[in-house]
Every structure is written in structure tokens, then in C-alpha cells.
Design a protein around this motif. Structure first.
Motif, PDB file in Angstrom:
ATOM      1  N   VAL A   1      21.717 -59.748  -5.979  1.00  0.00           N
ATOM      2  CA  VAL A   1      23.120 -60.161  -6.055  1.00  0.00           C
ATOM      3  C   VAL A   1      23.776 -59.517  -7.259  1.00  0.00           C
ATOM      4  N   ASP A   2      25.108 -59.390  -7.187  1.00  0.00           N
ATOM      5  CA  ASP A   2      25.866 -58.871  -8.321  1.00  0.00           C
ATOM      6  C   ASP A   2      26.374 -60.032  -9.172  1.00  0.00           C
ATOM      7  N   GLN A   3      27.277 -59.764 -10.053  1.00  0.00           N
ATOM      8  CA  GLN A   3      27.787 -60.809 -10.934  1.00  0.00           C
ATOM      9  C   GLN A   3      28.497 -61.928 -10.166  1.00  0.00           C
ATOM     10  N   CYS A   4      29.022 -61.634  -9.004  1.00  0.00           N
ATOM     11  CA  CYS A   4      29.728 -62.645  -8.198  1.00  0.00           C
ATOM     12  C   CYS A   4      28.826 -63.304  -7.165  1.00  0.00           C
ATOM     13  N   GLU A   5      27.515 -63.037  -7.244  1.00  0.00           N
ATOM     14  CA  GLU A   5      26.541 -63.592  -6.307  1.00  0.00           C
ATOM     15  C   GLU A   5      26.786 -63.109  -4.886  1.00  0.00           C
ATOM     16  N   PHE A   6      27.216 -61.858  -4.768  1.00  0.00           N
ATOM     17  CA  PHE A   6      27.369 -61.225  -3.463  1.00  0.00           C
ATOM     18  C   PHE A   6      26.119 -60.401  -3.176  1.00  0.00           C
ATOM     19  N   THR A   7      25.457 -60.614  -2.038  1.00  0.00           N
ATOM     20  CA  THR A   7      24.320 -59.812  -1.601  1.00  0.00           C
ATOM     21  C   THR A   7      24.839 -58.569  -0.891  1.00  0.00           C
ATOM     22  N   PRO A   8      23.992 -57.562  -0.652  1.00  0.00           N
ATOM     23  CA  PRO A   8      24.449 -56.370   0.094  1.00  0.00           C
ATOM     24  C   PRO A   8      24.985 -56.715   1.483  1.00  0.00           C
ATOM     25  N   LEU A   9      24.302 -57.661   2.154  1.00  0.00           N
ATOM     26  CA  LEU A   9      24.793 -58.053   3.480  1.00  0.00           C
ATOM     27  C   LEU A   9      26.162 -58.735   3.379  1.00  0.00           C
ATOM     28  N   HIS A  10      26.357 -59.476   2.312  1.00  0.00           N
ATOM     29  CA  HIS A  10      27.657 -60.129   2.102  1.00  0.00           C
ATOM     30  C   HIS A  10      28.771 -59.081   1.963  1.00  0.00           C
ATOM     31  N   HIS A  11      28.458 -57.987   1.217  1.00  0.00           N
ATOM     32  CA  HIS A  11      29.443 -56.903   1.060  1.00  0.00           C
ATOM     33  C   HIS A  11      29.753 -56.241   2.399  1.00  0.00           C
ATOM     34  N   VAL A  12      28.735 -56.072   3.215  1.00  0.00           N
ATOM     35  CA  VAL A  12      28.961 -55.450   4.526  1.00  0.00           C
ATOM     36  C   VAL A  12      29.859 -56.340   5.394  1.00  0.00           C
ATOM     37  N   LEU A  13      29.603 -57.641   5.370  1.00  0.00           N
ATOM     38  CA  LEU A  13      30.359 -58.558   6.227  1.00  0.00           C
ATOM     39  C   LEU A  13      31.833 -58.658   5.839  1.00  0.00           C
ATOM     40  N   LYS A  14      32.121 -58.614   4.544  1.00  0.00           N
ATOM     41  CA  LYS A  14      33.509 -58.789   4.117  1.00  0.00           C
ATOM     42  C   LYS A  14      34.277 -57.482   3.968  1.00  0.00           C
ATOM     43  N   ASN A  15      33.620 -56.343   4.200  1.00  0.00           N
ATOM     44  CA  ASN A  15      34.307 -55.056   4.109  1.00  0.00           C
ATOM     45  C   ASN A  15      35.114 -54.817   5.391  1.00  0.00           C
ATOM     46  N   ARG A  16      36.432 -54.730   5.250  1.00  0.00           N
ATOM     47  CA  ARG A  16      37.319 -54.571   6.419  1.00  0.00           C
ATOM     48  C   ARG A  16      37.495 -53.124   6.848  1.00  0.00           C
ATOM     49  N   LYS A  17      37.033 -52.186   6.033  1.00  0.00           N
ATOM     50  CA  LYS A  17      37.243 -50.769   6.350  1.00  0.00           C
ATOM     51  C   LYS A  17      36.141 -50.198   7.239  1.00  0.00           C
ATOM     52  N   ILE A  18      35.072 -50.990   7.433  1.00  0.00           N
ATOM     53  CA  ILE A  18      33.977 -50.517   8.282  1.00  0.00           C
ATOM     54  C   ILE A  18      34.309 -50.824   9.734  1.00  0.00           C
ATOM     55  N   GLU A  19      34.072 -49.845  10.597  1.00  0.00           N
ATOM     56  CA  GLU A  19      34.326 -50.053  12.016  1.00  0.00           C
ATOM     57  C   GLU A  19      33.410 -51.140  12.554  1.00  0.00           C
ATOM     58  N   ALA A  20      33.862 -51.770  13.621  1.00  0.00           N
ATOM     59  CA  ALA A  20      33.116 -52.894  14.170  1.00  0.00           C
ATOM     60  C   ALA A  20      31.716 -52.467  14.629  1.00  0.00           C
ATOM     61  N   GLY A  21      31.595 -51.303  15.277  1.00  0.00           N
ATOM     62  CA  GLY A  21      30.286 -50.840  15.749  1.00  0.00           C
ATOM     63  C   GLY A  21      29.336 -50.524  14.605  1.00  0.00           C
ATOM     64  N   THR A  22      29.836 -49.827  13.600  1.00  0.00           N
ATOM     65  CA  THR A  22      29.004 -49.485  12.436  1.00  0.00           C
ATOM     66  C   THR A  22      28.588 -50.737  11.684  1.00  0.00           C
ATOM     67  N   LYS A  23      29.531 -51.682  11.542  1.00  0.00           N
ATOM     68  CA  LYS A  23      29.208 -52.925  10.839  1.00  0.00           C
ATOM     69  C   LYS A  23      28.129 -53.694  11.584  1.00  0.00           C
ATOM     70  N   LEU A  24      28.160 -53.676  12.915  1.00  0.00           N
ATOM     71  CA  LEU A  24      27.150 -54.387  13.696  1.00  0.00           C
ATOM     72  C   LEU A  24      25.768 -53.759  13.511  1.00  0.00           C
ATOM     73  N   GLU A  25      25.678 -52.419  13.422  1.00  0.00           N
ATOM     74  CA  GLU A  25      24.399 -51.734  13.194  1.00  0.00           C
ATOM     75  C   GLU A  25      23.824 -52.085  11.828  1.00  0.00           C
ATOM     76  N   LEU A  26      24.694 -52.130  10.810  1.00  0.00           N
ATOM     77  CA  LEU A  26      24.227 -52.475   9.470  1.00  0.00           C
ATOM     78  C   LEU A  26      23.755 -53.920   9.408  1.00  0.00           C
ATOM     79  N   ILE A  27      24.446 -54.813  10.097  1.00  0.00           N
ATOM     80  CA  ILE A  27      24.028 -56.216  10.113  1.00  0.00           C
ATOM     81  C   ILE A  27      22.644 -56.344  10.754  1.00  0.00           C
ATOM     82  N   ARG A  28      22.419 -55.633  11.842  1.00  0.00           N
ATOM     83  CA  ARG A  28      21.113 -55.688  12.505  1.00  0.00           C
ATOM     84  C   ARG A  28      20.012 -55.132  11.603  1.00  0.00           C
ATOM     85  N   LEU A  29      20.354 -54.113  10.851  1.00  0.00           N
ATOM     86  CA  LEU A  29      19.376 -53.516   9.939  1.00  0.00           C
ATOM     87  C   LEU A  29      18.924 -54.529   8.881  1.00  0.00           C
ATOM     88  N   PHE A  30      19.852 -55.283   8.340  1.00  0.00           N
ATOM     89  CA  PHE A  30      19.491 -56.294   7.344  1.00  0.00           C
ATOM     90  C   PHE A  30      18.749 -57.468   7.977  1.00  0.00           C
TER      91      PHE A  30
END
Length: 670
Positions: free
Chosen positions: A38-67
Motif C-alpha cells: 500500500v502507499d501512504q493513502c492505503e491504496f493497493t495496486p488493485l485499488h489503483h486499477v479499479l479507480k482509474n477512469r482512463k483505463i478502457e473497460a476491457g483492459t481494466k477487466l484483464e488487469l483485475i483478473r490478473l490480480f
């Protein structure tokens, strides 16, 4: 983690960049990188992926599955299990609530993808699309308008959604765009073929009150919305709210001179009455109205010396036509020959001291000329018939009461008098049927009713005594003469109308002044009654004896001796004009001389000359503005005729073609 597809041209570079990031994450996880750091705000890498609005829906789904493949992944220990909640939302089925949240978050790219998937899923069920999903689409459309998301707005609009409200209480998308100042959405909606504006859509009234407000966001521009509404042929420029206030009234109310000029330039009707009877021009700067009247008079561009030179006068602000809201002028004029309240604004201008000078502007006299040309046939026909009735009934009355030997002539004029009475009755019945509310408000109409009743009593063979018949005949002749005088004063001749105005002004001024000074007249009449009205007693007779009555041959006038109170009042009024008959007044003490001299000084010399001075002042003022006064007389006459012709609904029954044809005048040099 941030992948911004908007910085690239096309879709390929964005996908390549996202693929490289995914490969890097996979390598780090394979070599033992912890997915729970986690970073200083207690955000995990998966948390960053979920709240990032600039990632396309398909790419975001692949990253979520990877985690999620990592067995040591912790989604509950940090930030109160927020990661688990976000995973549920990411994997949830797309519905209206999710689309609404995405739109409120401001991610138009994600919304377009989700909305396209959602629309594709629900489009297979036609009934579902027409019923349940219409409300969801309308909510999404309203939210896109409020937040200025134009791409989302256009995507929803392309589905064929109904943009008209299903209930009268609902706010339509076009009204919402005006309220929020979304000019881009408003422009799209005004061009939409399915748009139907109702009488409750007060678009111009809503935008005028917000022109001075600071914009809430970048997309907010009420001034641009106002221009779009003003230029659109779907918006009625004379739309009125519940209080009857039109957009021009709001522009004057908020003292927005520029907007008022724009409305006048577009042909806003200046005679629309509100629920309180106010007109839009009631608080308007006269200079603004005068400048606009100047712009209504143009030429055809030819030189003044040419035979084809024309002066074109536009009366668009003096006439209003009813049309269906939401349609263009070319298709929506419901009654092309139905006018309403043509004389209302001109009548107000004639009554207003600030605007009265505009009656001399070429625009209004030319309009009055065309109006008079249209109604003059009715006026002259009425004038001719009433003149014949006046001559007939006066001649019949004179022959009847003087017991003339020409019985045939008396019967003939009696027949003509009855024909005139029938005409008057028909005329009054028509006026009463056309405008019953206005009929009894006019003193002239009440006087005409009394004239009809007295004329019938005069012409019929009555059983009552001769003296009563003579009194009725006298009042009949008086009313006939007054009515005829008023009718002659309405003739479109400047000298006649000027003299009629003089008569009215002097009479009104004298009555108002004399009503105040009548206190002194009554006071002096009582003084004269007490001093000079006492009974005369002979000095040679005993003190207790009663006064002897006047001898039969003795000429003693009660009128000159103030012996009766009412005769004393009449005698005092006559003395006010200078007719004293002082020789018949018995002055028996110094006090009688004093009271009489006070009356002569204050009443005959001061008051009578004061009233004469007021009359001279009124006549001079009327002569100095003879042309203006003539326009006022004609305006009042035409207003009265229009009130009769328009009836209770205020719609004229005559055609406007003559005014349209007469709006162009040719002027040639001699």
C-alpha cells in the motif's frame, strides 16, 4: 498505472500501451512482488486499477483478473474493504443506476461503452424499451444536460428517446437545457424533428431571468441560449406565463434594454396584457420605443426621386397572431385573418403622458389611417342614420306639441322616428351581445339606453298628463343633441375634433374647480337667505300683527327676495355671472352691504375670472397640440369600435389583409 487513451490518435497506440503495462505487472507478480503493498493513502495496486477512469473497460477487466489469480491477494484489510465493494461494482450487471453513477463521475468514455452494451442488451425486447427503459433514458438524458456531457447526451439522443414530457408537471429536456444554460444541448433539441413545445414551455421567460447570473460551469452560457431561442422558429416570442407576462415584460422588468430591443426587432407584440392589465411598454424607456419605431420605417433602396421609390412601414409590433407553439411561422398560423387587440397599445400610448408624443410618429398615424379606412364605412353609415333620426324626432316633437294642422307630416316624421328607434335598439343589442362586459362600463352606452327609453315615451301615444309629456320630450331632445354633438366631434376633421376637445376640457376643468368653490356659493346663498329673505313687516301696523299677504296686483318676485332656500341658491349662482338685480335687493343695514360687497369681490370678480382664466389656459394648450389631440380623438374612437368588434374574447372579426396591403406606401416627388 494510468493509461490515457485520449493522448493518442486512434485506438491501437492506447491498447499497445495498456498491454505493455499489463505485461510489466505480470512479470512483477511472477518474481514475487506483493499485490498487497500500500502507499501512504492505503491504496493497493488493485485499488489503483479499479479507480482509474482512463483505463478502457476491457483492459481494466484483464488487469483485475490478473490480480485475482494471486492467492495471497487481500481485498478486505485496507480501507474498510473498499476494494471488495469496487470489485462487486466492476463485475456487476450494467443497469440504469450504474450508468447514472458513471455519468456523475464524469467518465464519458466509460459511459459510452457501458451505455452501448446496455442499449444492445435491452434493444432486443421492444416492449421493455418502450416502457421501463424510457424513464431510465430520460433520467440519463437529464443528467447529461445538467453536467454538460455532450457526447453522452448525443449517444442517448441517437437511441430515438422521446424528448417530450409525458406529463404536464414534468420538465422537458429543452426546458432543462435552458435552465442550466447548456447551449449545445439546446441547439440539438431545437433541431430535433420530434420536439413539440407546449403552451407551458416558457423558455424565453426562464432564460431572461438568468442572463445576469454567473455561469456555474464551462458549458453554461445563458446568453447563447437566449440567442438560439430568439432565432428559432419553434419558439413563440409572445409566450405568456401564468401571470400573463410575456418575455418583453420580463426584459423591461429586469431593465435589460438590449434584450428588449432584440424582442422588438423580432416582432414582439407590445399590447399583450398581463393578468393585472399591465402592458410590456408600461415601464419601458420611451426613447427605446421611439428608436425601434424609427427602424420600422425603411425604403426599398431606390433614390427618392425615382418613380419606384417606396417607403415600407412594418407594423409587426402592433399586431399579434395566434399560432401553435413549437411550429414555425410558415406553418403554424392557426387563423391567418384573426387579429386581436390592435388598438390596445396605441390606446395606452394616447393615455400615457410620457409616451403620448409618439402618436405623432409616422408609424402610428399611418396605422390609424389604415384602421380608419377599414372602419370608416361603419362610422359614416351610423352617422347618416343617426342624423336622420335626430332630424325626424325633433321635427316630430315640435309638430306634436304645437298641435300643427299638418297631421300627415307629423305622422310621417313619427314613422321615421320609430324607424330610428328600432335602429338604435338593434345597434345597442349588437354591442351588448359582442361585448357584454364592456358595455355597461361606458357612460355613452348608458346614455344611449336612456335615449331609447325617452324616445319611445315621447313618440308613443301616452295616457299621462301633457306636462309630463313635455318634460320627457325636453330631456329626449337634450340627449339626442348631446349624442349628435359627440358623433359630430368624432369626425376625422382636425378643427372639429379640436373644438370638441376644448369643450370637454373646459367642462371638466370647470366642474372640478366649481366643486371645490361651491362651498362658498352655498355659504353666501345661506347668508342672503337669512339677511334678505325675512318677511316684510309694515311699520304702521301693530307689532303683534301678522304681515299682510301681497296684493293681487303687486309685482313682488320671490326669486329676487331670497325668500325660498332653493331659489336663494339658484339666485346666488346667477349672481356669480354678474346678473345682480341689485335694485330689487332690500339693503336695511350696514351688514347687508358688507356681505353683498364681499360676494361681489370674492365670487364675481375673483372666482369667476379665475374660472375664465382656467378655460383660456385649457383652450390654448389644446390649440398648441391640435395635431396630437386629433390623433388622440381618433385613437379613442377606433378603440371603442374595436372593443365592439372584438367581442368578449378580444378577437377581431375583420380581416387583416387591408393592413398588410397598406403597409407599403409609395412617395413620389412632384
Amino acid at each position: 498505472m494510468d493509461v490515457d487513451d485520449d493522448d493518442t490518435e486512434g485506438q491501437s497506440p492506447g491498447r499497445s500501451s495498456a498491454s505493455q503495462v499489463g505485461s510489466c505487472i505480470q512479470l512483477l507478480l511472477e518474481y514475487g512482488a506483493s499485490p498487497n503493498l500500500v502507499d501512504q493513502c492505503e491504496f493497493t495496486p488493485l485499488h489503483h486499477v479499479l479507480k482509474n477512469r482512463k483505463i478502457e473497460a476491457g483492459t481494466k477487466l484483464e488487469l483485475i483478473r490478473l490480480f485475482l489469480k494471486q492467492p495471497q491477494l487481500d481485498i478486505d484489510s485496507y480501507r474498510n474493504g473498499q476494494v471488495r465493494q469496487m470489485l462487486r461494482e466492476a463485475g456487476a450487471e450494467i443497469d440504469g443506476e450504474r450508468l447514472l453513477r458513471t455519468l456523475r463521475d464524469g467518465d464519458e468514455n466509460q459511459f459510452e461503452q457501458q451505455f452501448a452494451e446496455y442499449h444492445q442488451n435491452v434493444s432486443g425486447n421492444a416492449d421493455n424499451q418502450c416502457n421501463a427503459n424510457q424513464e431510465e433514458y430520460q433520467s440519463l438524458l437529464a443528467e447529461s444536460i445538467k453536467r454538460g456531457k455532450q457526447r453522452a447526451f448525443e449517444a442517448i439522443l441517437e437511441t430515438g428517446i422521446n424528448i417530450n414530457p409525458s406529463k404536464l408537471s414534468d420538465i422537458s429536456p429543452v426546458e432543462l437545457a435552458v435552465i442550466w444554460g447548456n447551449h449545445r444541448a439546446l441547439e440539438k433539441l431545437l433541431k430535433h424533428p420530434q420536439l413539440r413545445l407546449t403552451s407551458h414551455s416558457k423558455l424565453l421567460n426562464a432564460v431572461i431571468s438568468r442572463l445576469g447570473e454567473q455561469p456555474l460551469d464551462d458549458f453554461c452560457d445563458h446568453q447563447r441560449c437566449f440567442q438560439l431561442l430568439l432565432e428559432s422558429d419553434r419558439v413563440d416570442i409572445n409566450e405568456a406565463d401564468k401571470a400573463g407576462l410575456v418575455p418583453l415584460s420580463y426584459a423591461v422588468k429586469y431593465r435589460n434594454t438590449k434584450v428588449a430591443r432584440d424582442f422588438l426587432r423580432q416582432g414582439a407584440y407590445i399590447g399583450a396584457r398581463s393578468a393585472f392589465g399591465d402592458l410590456p411598454i408600461q415601464k419601458m424607456d420611451p426613447k427605446v420605443l421611439e428608436e425601434h419605431f424609427d427602424s420600422c420605417i425603411t425604403t426599398n433602396g431606390e433614390k427618392p426621386g425615382d418613380q419606384s421609390f417606396e417607403i415600407i412601414i412594418n407594423y409587426k409590433n402592433l399586431m399579434r397572431r395566434q399560432r401553435e407553439p413549437g411550429r414555425s411561422d410558415k406553418r403554424s398560423i392557426g387563423h391567418p385573418h384573426q387579429l386581436e387587440d390592435e388598438m390596445t397599445p396605441i390606446a395606452y400610448i394616447a393615455d400615457s403622458k410620457e409616451l403620448r408624443y409618439l402618436l405623432q410618429h409616422p408609424l402610428i398615424p399611418s396605422f390609424l389611417f389604415l384602421k380608419w379606412h377599414r372602419l370608416s364605412v361603419i362610422f359614416y353609415l351610423n352617422f347618416l342614420l343617426y342624423s336622420l333620426f335626430t332630424a325626424s324626432i325633433i321635427t316630430h316633437t315640435l309638430l306634436k306639441f304645437h298641435e300643427s294642422d299638418h297631421t300627415g307630416l307629423t305622422a310621417l316624421f313619427g314613422l321615421f322616428s320609430w324607424i330610428g328607434i328600432v335602429y338604435l335598439m338593434i345597434r345597442e343589442v349588437v354591442q351588448l351581445a359582442m361585448s357584454p362586459l364592456l358595455y355597461f362600463r361606458s357612460i355613452t352606452n348608458l346614455m344611449e339606453v336612456a335615449l331609447i327609453v325617452l324616445s319611445i315615451l315621447t313618440c308613443m301615444e301616452a295616457s299621462y298628463d301633457k306636462e309630463t309629456q313635455r318634460i320627457l320630450a325636453v330631456f329626449t331632445i337634450l340627449l339626442v343633441s348631446v349624442e349628435f354633438c359627440l358623433l359630430v366631434g368624432s369626425l376625422p376633421v382636425l378643427s372639429i375634433s379640436t373644438h370638441m376637445l376644448m369643450l370637454r376640457a373646459v367642462s371638466s376643468s370647470f366642474i372640478k374647480s366649481f366643486a371645490l368653490y361651491s362651498i362658498f356659493v352655498l355659504t353666501f346663498s345661506l347668508c342672503f337667505y337669512i339677511l334678505f329673505g325675512k318677511p316684510q313687516v309694515d311699520s304702521s301696523s301693530p307689532k303683534n300683527s301678522t304681515p299682510e299677504p301681497a296684493k293681487e296686483g303687486e309685482d313682488e318676485s320671490h326669486f329676487n327676495t331670497f325668500s325660498v332656500p332653493i331659489e336663494a341658491l339658484i339666485k346666488t349662482i346667477v349672481m356669480l355671472t354678474g346678473e345682480f338685480d341689485a335694485g330689487d335687493i332690500k339693503f336695511d343695514s350696514v351688514y347687508t352691504y358688507l356681505i353683498f360687497l364681499l360676494f361681489v369681490f370674492f365670487m364675481t370678480i375673483v372666482l369667476f375670472n379665475l374660472l375664465n382664466g382656467l378655460a383660456v389656459s385649457d383652450t390654448q394648450a389644446i390649440k398648441a397640440q391640435a395635431e396630437l389631440n386629433g390623433a388622440i380623438v381618433r385613437t379613442n374612437l377606433l378603440t371603442r369600435y374595436e372593443q365592439v368588434l372584438t367581442g368578449r374574447d378580444g378577437h377581431a372579426q375583420t380581416s387583416s389583409s387591408q393592413l398588410n396591403k397598406g403597409s407599403r406606401f409609395a412617395r413620389e416627388r412632384p
